[in-house]
Design a protein around this motif. Structure first.
Motif, PDB file in Angstrom:
ATOM      1  N   GLN A 138       0.813  -1.200   0.000  1.00  0.00           N
ATOM      2  CA  GLN A 138       0.000   0.000   0.000  1.00  0.00           C
ATOM      3  C   GLN A 138       0.859   1.269   0.000  1.00  0.00           C
ATOM      4  N   ALA A 181       2.052   1.754  -3.574  1.00  0.00           N
ATOM      5  CA  ALA A 181       0.887   2.068  -4.391  1.00  0.00           C
ATOM      6  C   ALA A 181       0.436   3.510  -4.168  1.00  0.00           C
ATOM      7  N   TYR A 182       0.368   3.923  -2.908  1.00  0.00           N
ATOM      8  CA  TYR A 182      -0.099   5.282  -2.615  1.00  0.00           C
ATOM      9  C   TYR A 182       0.890   6.326  -3.110  1.00  0.00           C
ATOM     10  N   ALA A 190       0.481   6.680  -6.774  1.00  0.00           N
ATOM     11  CA  ALA A 190      -0.776   7.374  -7.053  1.00  0.00           C
ATOM     12  C   ALA A 190      -0.636   8.870  -6.773  1.00  0.00           C
ATOM     13  N   THR A 215      -6.088   4.663  -4.948  1.00  0.00           N
ATOM     14  CA  THR A 215      -5.427   3.495  -4.344  1.00  0.00           C
ATOM     15  C   THR A 215      -6.454   2.501  -3.820  1.00  0.00           C
ATOM     16  N   VAL A 228      -3.056   0.369 -10.367  1.00  0.00           N
ATOM     17  CA  VAL A 228      -3.010   1.657  -9.664  1.00  0.00           C
ATOM     18  C   VAL A 228      -2.905   2.815 -10.660  1.00  0.00           C
TER      19      VAL A 228
END
Lengths: 196, 359
Positions: free
Chosen positions: A26, A29-30, A33, A47, A74
């Protein structure tokens, strides 16, 4: 369980196994993003949507690595959010760049407040420069130079060939260089370019 | 500031793409040799490579951003998005389609309700034109008048006289209309008796009844002109279908049965505006004239039962009966659709509220 076992368990409907993968990826991914869309809330929505789509489409993951497959979802989710924002007649990405008051929280490195402020300013400047790039070049340079993915992984994430990845990355770096040369005083000395 | 790639010392053999790939080790051995050769020989190429390296280093210093929250998925989220969770009952086909079909079903029912309401509100216009039948009757009367039998030649002479008279003032024409209307009333009563032509006694009785009806109608004048003059003040019974028996009475019949049969046929054919046209009116008036007298053997007048005035509204009543049934059905359909629409709206809103909570 290793990643492959978690993926297999999640594919059988084991939500707890999938959430383990979520916790593992995460952060990256964040960050991807956020760098792509330039806005904290938009990045969070993208996300969350991406992880939900990933869980539902685990069946399509066949023999490839989980990370680039996830980051592809994503980035696509980010593009969808950007389209939605543009359809709502929100101005270009510049307006999505947050001001200092609402800037994202940086990971704590145990640094001094001065260093932290410098790091935050650096991050804002990078985000400003990234916002000046086209989407495809922005994604390429984020995945390569910020997230450290290899060319082959970037090709999977972006769904293109290696040659296209090289081309996009090269053009992104050239534009970033030109932007940095325009305002060298904003850069710390160690980043000042020789030909500025 | 221009990029160094555009400087005069730019080596076209060493592009930025090649230098960028060289930085990442993504070039072929031949390309590597070319770049390294250029780096040794050309300081500008060296500068360009250093700028690219600094740029990459700069980007690699971008700070990591902490996640605002955990992005783990809940069962409710997954199920609401149509995913499956181990140990949970999988939603059936209907449960999966339900969220998508509900808005469509609601919209469809709403459209149907609007269409039914629109058709129902447009319905009263159909029942508001009772003059259609009389106009048809009038025109139908005119046709058989044209085909009158030789025995009615005398009557035709009277008709011609009446026609001449009615050409003058409009008031006289209106009177003729009233005359014809009264006659139509009697014709209508004959139409009800037409289905039973075997009743030979009926015509005689009907003739007597008609006579009494004619007498009771003030518009029944002995003379053509007087009839026309008086007609303006006479009450106008109704529908010109009453004219039919009178016209049929002009047609000679040797038996009661054929007369009644002819009356029935003429009723169907007499739908044109005799009351409107002066010739038709006068002919009808002329035909009406002999009616009060005793019927000749050769001619019979269609009977008009005592309840002749009620014959006029029969057509309208039948129309209303026909329109009444569909109206009831329309009401029921409207009520049903409205109830269904309310139920669908409630279910749709509840479904959306459930999805919103799960997010």
């Amino acid at each position: 369980m290793d990643e492959l076992q978690l993926v297999n368990a999640a594919r059988q409907g084991d939500l707890a196994a999938f959430n383990q993968l979520v916790l593992r990826y995460q952060g990256q991914a964040y960050n991807v993003a956020y760098r792509v869309v330039g806005h904290a809330d938009l990045a969070a929505d993208a996300t969350q949507d991406a992880f939900l789509k990933a869980y539902k489409s685990l069946g399509s993951l066949r023999g490839e690595l989980f990370r680039p497959w996830l980051l592809r979802i994503v980035t696509n989710s980010c593009y969808d959010k950007l389209r939605a924002v543009q359809r709502q007649r929100t101005s270009n990405l510049d307006d999505l760049v947050e001001d200092e008051e609402h800037s994202v929280q940086l990971l704590d490195h145990g640094e001094s407040p001065q260093e932290r402020v410098e790091r935050q300013e650096l991050g804002q400047y990078i985000q400003w420069a990234l916002s000046r790039l086209p989407e495809d070049q922005r994604t390429a340079v984020i995945l390569s130079d910020i997230e450290g993915l290899a060319y082959e992984e970037i090709a999977v994430v972006m769904g293109t060939s290696l040659g296209t990845v090289k081309s996009r990355l090269s053009r992104a770096r050239s534009k970033m260089r030109d932007l940095l040369q325009r305002q060298p005083e904003l850069l710390p000395d160690r980043f000042r370019l020789t030909n500025a | 500031m221009k990029s160094t790639t555009r400087s005069a010392a730019f080596n076209p053999n060493i592009s930025d793409d090649l230098l960028s790939a060289y930085l990442d080790g993504q070039i072929t051995p031949a390309e590597r040799q070319l770049v390294e050769q250029a780096l040794r020989a050309d300081a500008v190429v060296q500068g360009r490579l250093q700028d690219l390296q600094a740029t990459v280093q700069f980007l690699r210093q971008a700070p990591r951003i902490s996640v605002p929250r955990a992005f783990v998925l809940s069962e409710a989220q997954v199920l609401a998005a149509g995913g499956r969770v181990k140990g949970r009952r999988q939603p059936g086909l209907w449960e999966q389609l339900f969220p998508r079909l509900m808005p469509l079903a609601t919209a469809t029912v709403a459209v149907l309700l609007i269409v039914v309401l629109g058709l129902d509100f447009g319905r009263p216009q159909l029942a508001a034109s009772p003059t259609a039948a009389p106009a048809v009757a009038e025109s139908a009367v005119e046709a058989p008048v044209q085909a009158v039998a030789p025995e009615a030649t005398a009557v035709m002479g009277e008709v011609a006289k009446a026609a001449a008279v009615t050409e003058a003032p409009v008031a006289m024409k209106e009177a003729a209309t009233v005359e014809v209307a009264a006659a139509s009333e009697m014709q209508r009563s004959v139409s009800t008796a037409a289905p039973s032509p075997t009743e030979a006694e009926a015509p005689a009785a009907q003739v007597e009844t008609e006579q009494s009806a004619m007498v009771s109608a003030p518009s029944a004048a002995p003379a053509t002109g007087e009839a026309l003059a008086m007609g303006a003040e006479a009450p106008a019974p109704t529908p010109t279908s009453a004219q039919k028996p009178v016209v049929e009475g002009v047609v000679s019949n040797e038996t009661a049965t054929p007369v009644e049969a002819a009356a029935a046929e003429a009723l169907l054919a007499d739908a044109e505006g005799v009351a409107v046209k002066s010739e038709g009116e006068s002919e009808t008036v002329a035909a009406v004239e002999p009616a009060p007298a005793e019927p000749q053997p050769g001619e019979q007048v269609a009977s008009a039962p005592a309840d002749a005035p009620g014959a006029g509204p029969v057509a309208v009543a039948s129309q209303r009966r026909v329109l009444g049934l569909p109206s009831l059905a329309a009401r029921l359909i409207e009520i049903g659709l409205a109830v269904l629409l309310v139920v669908l709206l409630i279910l749709t809103l509840r479904q959306r509220g459930r999805v919103g909570h799960s997010r």
